[in-house]
Enzyme design. Structure first.
Site, short mmCIF file in Angstrom:
data_model
loop_
_atom_site.label_atom_id
_atom_site.label_comp_id
_atom_site.label_asym_id
_atom_site.label_seq_id
_atom_site.Cartn_x
_atom_site.Cartn_y
_atom_site.Cartn_z
N ARG A 19 0.88 -1.19 0.00
CA ARG A 19 0.00 0.00 0.00
C ARG A 19 0.91 1.22 0.00
NH1 ARG A 19 -5.39 1.36 3.48
NH2 ARG A 19 -6.18 0.04 1.81
N HIS B 281 -7.26 0.82 -6.49
CA HIS B 281 -7.54 -0.04 -5.31
C HIS B 281 -8.23 -1.32 -5.81
CE1 HIS B 281 -7.87 -1.25 -1.30
NE2 HIS B 281 -8.74 -0.38 -0.81
N GLN C 65 -10.22 -3.73 -3.46
CA GLN C 65 -11.53 -3.22 -3.10
C GLN C 65 -12.55 -3.54 -4.20
OE1 GLN C 65 -12.48 -1.52 -0.15
NE2 GLN C 65 -14.47 -2.02 -1.02
N ASP D 165 -17.23 7.25 -1.78
CA ASP D 165 -15.99 7.12 -1.01
C ASP D 165 -15.72 8.48 -0.37
OD1 ASP D 165 -13.49 6.37 -0.01
OD2 ASP D 165 -12.47 6.48 -1.94
N CYS E 65 -16.58 1.86 0.29
CA CYS E 65 -15.39 1.05 0.59
C CYS E 65 -14.99 1.14 2.06
CB CYS E 65 -14.23 1.48 -0.31
SG CYS E 65 -13.82 3.23 -0.12
N ARG F 70 -14.03 -8.34 1.44
CA ARG F 70 -12.62 -8.05 1.18
C ARG F 70 -11.77 -9.29 1.44
NH1 ARG F 70 -10.42 -3.05 1.17
NH2 ARG F 70 -8.64 -4.36 0.60
N1 CP Z 1 -11.47 -0.02 2.19
C1 CP Z 1 -10.21 -0.08 2.64
O1 CP Z 1 -9.24 -0.30 1.89
O2 CP Z 1 -10.09 0.08 3.99
P1 CP Z 1 -8.72 0.24 4.78
O3 CP Z 1 -8.10 1.54 4.35
O4 CP Z 1 -9.12 0.25 6.23
O5 CP Z 1 -7.82 -0.91 4.44
N1 NVA Z 2 -9.86 6.82 -1.52
C1 NVA Z 2 -9.53 6.39 -0.19
C2 NVA Z 2 -9.83 4.93 -0.04
C3 NVA Z 2 -9.58 4.36 1.32
C4 NVA Z 2 -9.85 2.89 1.38
C5 NVA Z 2 -8.07 6.67 0.09
O1 NVA Z 2 -7.23 6.50 -0.81
O2 NVA Z 2 -7.76 7.10 1.20
#
Ligand code: CP
Ligand code: NVA
Length: 298
Positions: free
Chosen positions: A95, A122, A125, A214, A254, A282
């Site tokens: 990540r 993502h 997701q 989101d 999400c 997930r």
């Molecule tokens: N939806 C999602 O990716 O959640 P987190 O940021 O908690 O992993």
């Molecule tokens: N768009 C958000 C998604 C979190 C799961 C981010 O990147 O923070």
């Protein structure tokens, strides 16, 4: 070597195969005696826990690594991080902020790399999102429709690809300055996905089967929060907006959610909301993906 950096790394048939495997509660123990390195440059509740449990369910051992410990492009190059972690682990998940970093990890071709969220995409997701739509509407999603209301961001990109590849019509409503541009629309078109970009939330949700939103301020954009709050005024998903979707339409997010901003509490916690099954999906989606990735890379 196959990796998953974005949904269009898969064909539609491969995507469906991963979803089929996600439904199999007795997966092959593809990670028996093996590890998966999970590197996080940003916080996570769902991604970390769903990936750790998916690895365990495949017989493997997940190792959580705070990004600063390995320091991609700080302590050593992404390629050297990939070679190092790949010498201990069967797979790497990352990540990151810059999408180029997951691309560089994958380019080393040490072991399969999974994008656990970048500023651009993502995909994990999106796998869970289409799994949740299948739970609701059946395995064949062709002819269904979804509206995304809010910031056209990493989640939107992967969602639009996954939905579009399965024949779901996608409409996106975002305020000016926060919409997909030509680069995004071209990439979607290359994957055979045509999305309709509209100005107002009401246009997007009219008659759709699912409404998705989101956060307005993604991780790393915290300094823009006040500007974004003003820009997104009127783009929150309310009960009134949900009423304009099809009868039986569901609400997806999400998470994490900011009730009172991109969604009202009444919608997030109301009868149309599927956010908790979606969150649990997930883990199932991650398990299906890792199983498939291990097999195709054998
Ligand atoms: N939806 C999602 O990716 O959640 P987190 O940021 O908690 O992993
Ligand atoms: N768009 C958000 C998604 C979190 C799961 C981010 O990147 O923070």
């Amino acid at each position: 070597m196959r990796h998953l950096l974005e949904v269009d790394d898969l064909t539609a048939e491969e995507l469906l195969e991963i979803l089929r495997r996600a439904r199999d509660a007795s997966p092959a123990r593809m990670l028996d005696g093996k590890g998966m390195a999970l590197v996080f440059d940003k916080p996570s509740a769902r991604t970390r826990n769903s990936m750790e449990m998916a690895v365990v369910q495949l017989g493997g051992h997940p190792v959580y690594i705070q990004g600063a410990e390995v320091g991609i492009d700080v302590r050593e190059s992404a390629a050297d991080v990939a070679r190092t972690l790949g010498s201990f682990h069967a797979m790497i998940g990352a990540r990151v902020f810059a999408h180029a970093q997951v691309e560089a990890l994958a380019a080393a071709n040490a072991v399969p790399v999974v994008n656990m969220l970048s500023d651009a995409a993502h995909p994990l997701q999106a796998l869970a999102d289409v799994l949740t739509l299948q739970d609701e509407f059946g395995a064949d999603l062709a002819g269904r429709s979804i509206a995304y209301v809010g910031d056209a961001n990493n989640v939107t990109r992967s969602l639009a690809l996954a939905c579009g590849m399965l024949g779901v019509a996608v409409r996106i409503a975002s305020p000016p300055g926060y919409r997909f541009g030509a680069t995004d629309l071209d990439r979607l078109a290359t994957a055979g996905v045509e999305v309709e970009v509209v100005d107002r939330p009401e246009e997007a949700v009219a008659g759709v089967d699912a409404v998705y939103t989101d956060v307005w301020t993604s991780m790393g954009q915290e300094a823009e929060r006040e500007t974004r709050l003003a820009a997104f005024e009127g783009f929150g998903v309310s009960e009134g907006l949900m009423a304009q979707a099809a009868d039986g339409a569901v609400f997806l997010h999400c998470l994490p959610a900011h009730r009172g901003e991109e969604v009202s509490g009444a919608v997030a916690d109301g009868p149309r909301s599927r956010i908790w099954p979606q969150a649990q999906n997930r883990m199932h989606a991650a398990r299906g993906l890792l199983w498939w990735l291990m097999e195709v890379n054998r």
